[in-house]
Design a protein around this motif. Structure first.
Motif, PDB file in Angstrom:
ATOM      1  N   MET A  70       0.838  -1.186   0.000  1.00  0.00           N
ATOM      2  CA  MET A  70       0.000   0.000   0.000  1.00  0.00           C
ATOM      3  C   MET A  70       0.882   1.249   0.000  1.00  0.00           C
ATOM      4  SD  MET A  70      -3.215   0.901  -0.019  1.00  0.00           S
ATOM      5  CE  MET A  70      -4.086  -0.510   0.674  1.00  0.00           C
ATOM      6  N   SER A  71       1.083   1.819  -1.182  1.00  0.00           N
ATOM      7  CA  SER A  71       1.874   3.044  -1.271  1.00  0.00           C
ATOM      8  C   SER A  71       1.041   4.239  -0.822  1.00  0.00           C
ATOM      9  CB  SER A  71       2.351   3.258  -2.711  1.00  0.00           C
ATOM     10  OG  SER A  71       1.254   3.489  -3.576  1.00  0.00           O
ATOM     11  N   GLU A  72       1.704   5.338  -0.527  1.00  0.00           N
ATOM     12  CA  GLU A  72       1.002   6.537  -0.059  1.00  0.00           C
ATOM     13  C   GLU A  72      -0.014   7.055  -1.080  1.00  0.00           C
ATOM     14  OE1 GLU A  72       1.981  11.201   1.139  1.00  0.00           O
ATOM     15  OE2 GLU A  72       3.608   9.724   1.076  1.00  0.00           O
ATOM     16  N   PRO A  73       0.321   7.146  -2.388  1.00  0.00           N
ATOM     17  CA  PRO A  73      -0.686   7.625  -3.337  1.00  0.00           C
ATOM     18  C   PRO A  73      -1.916   6.734  -3.399  1.00  0.00           C
ATOM     19  CG  PRO A  73       1.489   7.698  -4.323  1.00  0.00           C
ATOM     20  CD  PRO A  73       1.628   6.943  -3.044  1.00  0.00           C
ATOM     21  N   VAL A  74      -1.720   5.414  -3.344  1.00  0.00           N
ATOM     22  CA  VAL A  74      -2.858   4.496  -3.412  1.00  0.00           C
ATOM     23  C   VAL A  74      -3.682   4.567  -2.135  1.00  0.00           C
ATOM     24  CG1 VAL A  74      -3.511   2.067  -3.569  1.00  0.00           C
ATOM     25  CG2 VAL A  74      -1.768   2.988  -5.092  1.00  0.00           C
ATOM     26  N   ASN A 108      -4.745  -3.995 -10.088  1.00  0.00           N
ATOM     27  CA  ASN A 108      -3.558  -4.774  -9.746  1.00  0.00           C
ATOM     28  C   ASN A 108      -2.291  -3.949  -9.947  1.00  0.00           C
ATOM     29  OD1 ASN A 108      -2.306  -7.429  -9.084  1.00  0.00           O
ATOM     30  ND2 ASN A 108      -1.510  -7.252 -11.156  1.00  0.00           N
ATOM     31  N   ALA A 109      -2.250  -3.162 -11.023  1.00  0.00           N
ATOM     32  CA  ALA A 109      -1.075  -2.337 -11.304  1.00  0.00           C
ATOM     33  C   ALA A 109      -0.871  -1.270 -10.240  1.00  0.00           C
ATOM     34  CB  ALA A 109      -1.204  -1.691 -12.677  1.00  0.00           C
ATOM     35  N   LEU A 110      -1.962  -0.786  -9.647  1.00  0.00           N
ATOM     36  CA  LEU A 110      -1.846   0.211  -8.582  1.00  0.00           C
ATOM     37  C   LEU A 110      -1.245  -0.384  -7.311  1.00  0.00           C
ATOM     38  CD1 LEU A 110      -5.301   2.035  -8.889  1.00  0.00           C
ATOM     39  CD2 LEU A 110      -3.059   2.994  -9.463  1.00  0.00           C
ATOM     40  N   MET A 111      -1.481  -1.666  -7.100  1.00  0.00           N
ATOM     41  CA  MET A 111      -1.189  -2.273  -5.808  1.00  0.00           C
ATOM     42  C   MET A 111       0.161  -2.976  -5.724  1.00  0.00           C
ATOM     43  SD  MET A 111      -3.551  -1.533  -3.733  1.00  0.00           S
ATOM     44  CE  MET A 111      -3.027  -2.629  -2.418  1.00  0.00           C
ATOM     45  N   ARG A 112       0.774  -3.305  -6.843  1.00  0.00           N
ATOM     46  CA  ARG A 112       2.010  -4.093  -6.755  1.00  0.00           C
ATOM     47  C   ARG A 112       2.931  -3.770  -7.933  1.00  0.00           C
ATOM     48  NH1 ARG A 112      -1.361  -8.652  -6.976  1.00  0.00           N
ATOM     49  NH2 ARG A 112      -0.163  -9.566  -5.276  1.00  0.00           N
ATOM     50  N   THR A 113       4.161  -4.193  -7.799  1.00  0.00           N
ATOM     51  CA  THR A 113       5.081  -4.186  -8.931  1.00  0.00           C
ATOM     52  C   THR A 113       4.636  -5.257  -9.916  1.00  0.00           C
ATOM     53  OG1 THR A 113       6.957  -3.377  -7.638  1.00  0.00           O
ATOM     54  CG2 THR A 113       7.458  -4.650  -9.623  1.00  0.00           C
ATOM     55  N   THR A 114       4.439  -4.860 -11.167  1.00  0.00           N
ATOM     56  CA  THR A 114       3.968  -5.804 -12.184  1.00  0.00           C
ATOM     57  C   THR A 114       5.103  -6.165 -13.133  1.00  0.00           C
ATOM     58  OG1 THR A 114       3.221  -4.001 -13.621  1.00  0.00           O
ATOM     59  CG2 THR A 114       1.606  -4.946 -12.085  1.00  0.00           C
ATOM     60  N   ILE A 153       7.498  -0.578 -11.345  1.00  0.00           N
ATOM     61  CA  ILE A 153       7.866  -0.750  -9.943  1.00  0.00           C
ATOM     62  C   ILE A 153       6.973   0.075  -9.018  1.00  0.00           C
ATOM     63  CG2 ILE A 153       9.786  -0.704  -8.314  1.00  0.00           C
ATOM     64  CD1 ILE A 153      11.673  -0.562 -10.738  1.00  0.00           C
ATOM     65  N   ASN A 154       6.341  -0.603  -8.072  1.00  0.00           N
ATOM     66  CA  ASN A 154       5.531   0.039  -7.041  1.00  0.00           C
ATOM     67  C   ASN A 154       6.369   1.070  -6.282  1.00  0.00           C
ATOM     68  OD1 ASN A 154       4.416   0.263  -4.173  1.00  0.00           O
ATOM     69  ND2 ASN A 154       2.838  -0.993  -5.096  1.00  0.00           N
ATOM     70  N   PRO A 155       5.780   2.208  -5.872  1.00  0.00           N
ATOM     71  CA  PRO A 155       6.549   3.199  -5.114  1.00  0.00           C
ATOM     72  C   PRO A 155       7.176   2.670  -3.827  1.00  0.00           C
ATOM     73  CG  PRO A 155       4.538   4.195  -5.935  1.00  0.00           C
ATOM     74  CD  PRO A 155       4.448   2.730  -6.256  1.00  0.00           C
TER      75      PRO A 155
END
Length: 484
Positions: free
Chosen positions: A284-288, A329-335, A362-364
């Motif tokens: 869970m990145s800050e933007p998400v 899915n792309a928002l939540m993890r490195t794809t 790459i996820n933040p």
């Protein structure tokens, strides 16, 4: 809500005690949208005939970028730049132009008082087209049934024109910004050109720290967030990192009539399967987190319960992401997407070398080093060589508690009055990533509203823009510049 999600939520709830259920219900009931103050946006008048004529001429310039620069037609780039004084004469009267790296254009619109400036970005190069796949000439710039056709309509000559056209009108009206405003345009973004890098270096040399930087990115879109039916105006406050990674395996080759076990293609197939079935974990990145907190309050009851209690339902969200893939899915993890393969030169020869290339976003919360460690661990095969071809870490996360973000959010809300404005993380990459060393107020918003189908034409076939969306781009930039 589909059956999979309902079943997962029901299973999680069934394991809870009375106290936990009470807390779940309380958080859900309290997870509601904030009270909104009435808005009375100042109207913006747009001369549509002039706008269409100007934008059409911009689209007709075939400013196509190629990684092989010998394929580019530099005269088309020169033609576009040469016509700008005619298309935007007031800009050329009020602003000074500095040219960097040939195609990089930096305009300064002087303000009334000293202070941190705004930087409005865009790029005017476009990706190649397959003309036979288009319904209309990809560089015609014609209006057909209320839609203007052409490569670059959405990515991103709409923002390039939006900035200059809006400024041209404001200058003609006698408007002068409070602080300096810079227009920063590159002509090679689609091939990771150095135009934006040169512009950032110029700002650093001048000791200039912008109050806000705005580039392409989010848009006003509908049906993109689970359980939310209202349009969402998404402002990127960060973007994911990017990597190109090659997985390769070698053998002694040989004739296909007598294959040995675990040939390079078999080894690579097992590596691909290991990565596909065991993706990098959600983080869970800050933007998400801010996006879920904003948009989740507007969701249907079951999804509102999910987003109000993510500490409980994170495994459910992970299941949704893994099963559906796509944007959530792309928002939540490195794809990790497998994009290229190479094997033998002949159909009856075991390849001496085979390779697979991946594109990693790459996820933040992850880094290039995290990805390389994960790949080697997931593959766990000394026969496979893992090599990074190119890559960079995610951008820094920009602030939302500042005037720069608020200006953009107000301009979005005043232009698309029915939308919910929210931060998010941009899963693509853009020139704005270079500005992280310059400011912690770098934002990504493409000034138009679009359907999923329309967004699908970006870098694809039949790219076009509705005239209403084109008009909204001018309204947005006009409202933003009035605040500068």
């Amino acid at each position: 809500m589909n059956k999979m999600v309902k079943k997962a939520l029901a299973g999680a709830i069934a394991t809870m005690g009375t106290g936990a259920l009470a807390g779940l219900a309380t958080r859900t009931v309290q997870f509601v949208p904030p009270k909104e103050e009435p808005r009375n946006p100042e109207p913006v008048t747009v001369d549509m005939d002039t706008l269409v004529d100007v934008f059409s001429r911009i689209i007709q310039c075939k400013t196509v970028s190629y990684y092989d620069h010998s394929l580019e037609d530099e005269s088309e780039f020169d033609k576009l730049v040469a016509m700008l004084p005619e298309l935007y004469p007031q800009v050329y009267k009020a602003c000074t132009l500095t040219r960097l790296d040939g195609r990089a254009l930096l305009y300064k619109w002087p303000g009334r008082e000293p202070g941190n400036p705004a930087v409005l970005m865009a790029h005017y190069d476009v990706v190649p087209v397959e003309e036979d796949e288009w319904d209309h000439d990809p560089f015609c710039g014609e209006v057909i049934d209320g839609v203007l056709w052409g490569r670059g309509c959405l990515d991103t000559k709409v923002t390039f024109n939006g900035v200059l056209f809006s400024a041209n009108v404001l200058i003609a009206e006698g408007f002068v910004p409070e602080h300096d405003v810079y227009f920063a345009f590159s002509g090679g973004e689609e091939v990771s050109g150095i135009g934006a890098v040169k512009i950032v270096d110029w700002f650093v040399e001048q000791g200039i720290e912008p109050e806000l930087v705005l580039d392409e990115g989010g848009a006003v879109v509908a049906d993109v967030f689970p359980g939310v039916t209202q349009p969402c105006g998404l402002i990127g406050i960060a973007e994911k990192g990017n990597m190109f990674v090659r997985l390769s395996a070698k053998s002694g080759g040989g004739h296909a009539s007598a294959p040995k076990p675990n040939s390079p293609i078999v080894a690579l197939s097992e590596a691909v399967d290991a990565i596909e079935t065991n993706p990098m974990p959600i983080k869970m990145s800050e933007p998400v987190s801010k996006m879920f907190d904003t948009l989740g309050r507007y969701a249907s009851p079951a999804y509102r319960m999910l987003f109000a209690n993510l500490d409980v339902f994170l495994p459910v969200l992970d299941l949704i992401c893994r099963k559906t893939g796509g944007n959530l899915n792309a928002l939540m993890r490195t794809t990790i997407a497998f994009t290229q393969m190479k094997g033998s030169a002949a159909p009856n020869v075991i390849p001496p070398t085979a390779e697979v290339v991946t594109n990693v976003r790459i996820n933040p919360e992850d880094t290039v080093d995290d990805v390389m460690a994960y790949l080697k661990d997931a593959i766990d095969d000394p026969q496979i060589t893992v090599e990074m071809l190119d890559g960079w870490n995610p951008s820094p996360v920009s602030r939302t508690d500042c005037e720069g973000y608020e200006r953009i959010a107000r301009a979005v809300a005043d232009t698309w009055t029915d939308c919910i404005v929210s931060p998010y993380v941009m899963v693509q990459y853009s020139d704005s990533r270079h500005y992280g060393k310059l400011s912690d107020r770098v934002y990504r918003f493409s000034a138009y509203d679009a359907t999923s189908e329309e967004l699908g034409t970006i870098h694809g076939n039949n790219e076009c823009i509705r005239l209403d969306a084109l008009r909204h781009s001018i309204e947005f930039y006009t409202r933003l510049m009035r605040q500068c």
